[in-house]
Design a protein around this motif. Structure first.
Motif, PDB file in Angstrom:
ATOM      1  N   PHE A 128       0.781  -1.136  -0.073  1.00  0.00           N
ATOM      2  CA  PHE A 128      -0.027   0.103  -0.006  1.00  0.00           C
ATOM      3  C   PHE A 128       0.760   1.259  -0.098  1.00  0.00           C
ATOM      4  CE2 PHE A 128      -3.115   3.174   1.715  1.00  0.00           C
ATOM      5  CZ  PHE A 128      -4.318   2.452   0.968  1.00  0.00           C
ATOM      6  N   ILE A 129       0.595   2.266  -0.880  1.00  0.00           N
ATOM      7  CA  ILE A 129       1.566   3.450  -1.062  1.00  0.00           C
ATOM      8  C   ILE A 129       0.846   4.760  -0.878  1.00  0.00           C
ATOM      9  CG2 ILE A 129       2.662   4.522  -2.723  1.00  0.00           C
ATOM     10  CD1 ILE A 129       2.840   1.758  -4.430  1.00  0.00           C
ATOM     11  N   TYR A 130       1.331   5.439   0.109  1.00  0.00           N
ATOM     12  CA  TYR A 130       0.828   6.933   0.390  1.00  0.00           C
ATOM     13  C   TYR A 130       1.922   7.738  -0.391  1.00  0.00           C
ATOM     14  CZ  TYR A 130      -1.634   5.077   4.547  1.00  0.00           C
ATOM     15  OH  TYR A 130      -2.616   4.169   5.205  1.00  0.00           O
ATOM     16  N   LEU A 131       1.208   8.530  -1.336  1.00  0.00           N
ATOM     17  CA  LEU A 131       2.136   9.651  -1.992  1.00  0.00           C
ATOM     18  C   LEU A 131       1.854  11.096  -1.541  1.00  0.00           C
ATOM     19  CD1 LEU A 131       3.992  10.076  -4.434  1.00  0.00           C
ATOM     20  CD2 LEU A 131       2.008  10.166  -5.897  1.00  0.00           C
ATOM     21  N   TYR A 132       2.897  11.479  -1.018  1.00  0.00           N
ATOM     22  CA  TYR A 132       2.965  12.957  -0.506  1.00  0.00           C
ATOM     23  C   TYR A 132       3.680  13.984  -1.259  1.00  0.00           C
ATOM     24  CZ  TYR A 132       1.554  10.311   4.140  1.00  0.00           C
ATOM     25  OH  TYR A 132       0.992   9.851   5.055  1.00  0.00           O
ATOM     26  N   THR A 133       3.204  15.237  -1.119  1.00  0.00           N
ATOM     27  CA  THR A 133       4.010  16.358  -1.771  1.00  0.00           C
ATOM     28  C   THR A 133       4.479  17.244  -0.355  1.00  0.00           C
ATOM     29  OG1 THR A 133       2.727  16.274  -3.887  1.00  0.00           O
ATOM     30  CG2 THR A 133       3.860  18.430  -3.136  1.00  0.00           C
ATOM     31  N   LEU A 134       5.819  17.457  -0.570  1.00  0.00           N
ATOM     32  CA  LEU A 134       6.550  18.290   0.331  1.00  0.00           C
ATOM     33  C   LEU A 134       6.262  19.998  -0.337  1.00  0.00           C
ATOM     34  CD1 LEU A 134       9.435  16.458   1.174  1.00  0.00           C
ATOM     35  CD2 LEU A 134       7.553  16.627   2.332  1.00  0.00           C
ATOM     36  N   LEU A 135       5.588  20.650   0.302  1.00  0.00           N
ATOM     37  CA  LEU A 135       5.229  22.050  -0.302  1.00  0.00           C
ATOM     38  C   LEU A 135       6.220  23.109   0.185  1.00  0.00           C
ATOM     39  CD1 LEU A 135       1.349  21.596   1.092  1.00  0.00           C
ATOM     40  CD2 LEU A 135       2.324  21.356  -1.449  1.00  0.00           C
ATOM     41  N   GLU A 136       6.495  24.060  -0.550  1.00  0.00           N
ATOM     42  CA  GLU A 136       7.342  25.214  -0.346  1.00  0.00           C
ATOM     43  C   GLU A 136       8.650  24.683   0.334  1.00  0.00           C
ATOM     44  OE1 GLU A 136       5.422  28.631   1.339  1.00  0.00           O
ATOM     45  OE2 GLU A 136       3.719  28.080   0.918  1.00  0.00           O
ATOM     46  N   VAL A 137       9.164  23.524  -0.216  1.00  0.00           N
ATOM     47  CA  VAL A 137      10.311  22.986   0.233  1.00  0.00           C
ATOM     48  C   VAL A 137      11.251  22.691  -0.988  1.00  0.00           C
ATOM     49  CG1 VAL A 137      11.540  21.102   1.257  1.00  0.00           C
ATOM     50  CG2 VAL A 137       9.400  21.761   2.276  1.00  0.00           C
ATOM     51  N   ASP A 138      12.433  23.252  -0.873  1.00  0.00           N
ATOM     52  CA  ASP A 138      13.488  22.849  -1.753  1.00  0.00           C
ATOM     53  C   ASP A 138      14.022  21.488  -1.471  1.00  0.00           C
ATOM     54  OD1 ASP A 138      16.804  24.587  -2.702  1.00  0.00           O
ATOM     55  OD2 ASP A 138      15.537  22.959  -3.418  1.00  0.00           O
ATOM     56  N   ILE A 139      13.587  20.313  -2.188  1.00  0.00           N
ATOM     57  CA  ILE A 139      14.089  19.292  -1.799  1.00  0.00           C
ATOM     58  C   ILE A 139      15.534  18.928  -1.837  1.00  0.00           C
ATOM     59  CG2 ILE A 139      11.928  17.951  -2.153  1.00  0.00           C
ATOM     60  CD1 ILE A 139      12.694  16.878  -4.861  1.00  0.00           C
ATOM     61  N   SER A 140      16.080  19.818  -3.047  1.00  0.00           N
ATOM     62  CA  SER A 140      17.647  19.882  -3.177  1.00  0.00           C
ATOM     63  C   SER A 140      18.384  20.079  -1.919  1.00  0.00           C
ATOM     64  CB  SER A 140      18.180  20.381  -4.490  1.00  0.00           C
ATOM     65  OG  SER A 140      18.079  21.756  -4.159  1.00  0.00           O
ATOM     66  N   SER A 141      17.884  20.834  -1.041  1.00  0.00           N
ATOM     67  CA  SER A 141      18.488  21.268   0.304  1.00  0.00           C
ATOM     68  C   SER A 141      18.367  20.175   1.367  1.00  0.00           C
ATOM     69  CB  SER A 141      17.969  22.525   0.744  1.00  0.00           C
ATOM     70  OG  SER A 141      16.407  22.454   1.313  1.00  0.00           O
ATOM     71  N   LEU A 142      17.295  19.257   0.932  1.00  0.00           N
ATOM     72  CA  LEU A 142      17.263  18.035   2.318  1.00  0.00           C
ATOM     73  C   LEU A 142      18.149  17.042   1.797  1.00  0.00           C
ATOM     74  CD1 LEU A 142      13.392  17.856   2.141  1.00  0.00           C
ATOM     75  CD2 LEU A 142      14.745  19.279   3.802  1.00  0.00           C
ATOM     76  N   ASN A 143      18.728  16.409   3.033  1.00  0.00           N
ATOM     77  CA  ASN A 143      19.494  15.172   3.161  1.00  0.00           C
ATOM     78  C   ASN A 143      18.738  13.887   3.103  1.00  0.00           C
ATOM     79  OD1 ASN A 143      20.948  12.992   4.484  1.00  0.00           O
ATOM     80  ND2 ASN A 143      22.724  14.346   4.547  1.00  0.00           N
ATOM     81  N   LYS A 144      18.468  13.181   2.001  1.00  0.00           N
ATOM     82  CA  LYS A 144      17.651  11.839   2.197  1.00  0.00           C
ATOM     83  C   LYS A 144      17.816  10.965   3.395  1.00  0.00           C
ATOM     84  CE  LYS A 144      16.900  11.957  -2.860  1.00  0.00           C
ATOM     85  NZ  LYS A 144      17.034  11.062  -4.026  1.00  0.00           N
TER      86      LYS A 144
END
Length: 156
Positions: free
Chosen positions: A80-96
């Protein structure tokens, strides 16, 4: 063009809390689970499809200022998959790796303890939480496998 904001560790934890609240599909699915047999893998898949369809009727849902639950998907026989969107976030600045290391223990704990997740536990379903940017660029996916849940139960 709006520049994305960087998330602090505190904000990532808040996203994690609301991710757990996004597991609303488990509660909706409980009625389907208790009303029919799931002994055959095909009936598990049918149950997951019904849960996704019912959950998606109330989506998208804004969970907090940084997180939106967009859709749920029944994938494969036991996923089962939940698909989220991170809003107003620069994902390139996040550490996975940091994001995953902060989120995964919480996700395992919610799988193990939330009543809404009971339907998934009973069916031994793996849950995937996928996070993406507003431009639909995938940031990361975190999957909780039944073995993660079983190992945590035995250890705890």
């Amino acid at each position: 063009m709006k520049e994305g904001k960087k998330l602090s560790l505190r904000q990532m934890i808040i996203i994690g809390v609301f991710t757990g609240l996004g597991s609303v599909g488990g509660k909706i699915g409980y009625n389907y689970f208790t009303s029919g047999s799931i002994s055959e893998p095909t009936s598990i898949q049918k149950t997951l499809v019904r849960i996704a369809n019912e959950t998606n009727k109330i989506l998208p849902m804004l969970l907090d200022q940084y997180t939106r639950l967009d859709t749920t998907i029944a994938g494969g026989e036991n996923r089962f998959i939940y698909l989220y969107t991170l809003l107003e976030v620069d994902i390139s600045s996040l550490n996975k790796d940091e994001f995953t290391s902060q989120m995964k223990p919480n996700l395992i704990n919610w799988y193990k303890t939330l009543a809404d997740m009971d339907v998934f536990r009973k069916m031994d379903v793996e849950i995937t939480y996928t996070y993406r940017s507003e431009k639909w660029v995938e940031f990361t996916s975190i999957t909780i496998f039944p073995k993660d849940f079983s190992e945590k139960m035995q250890a705890g």
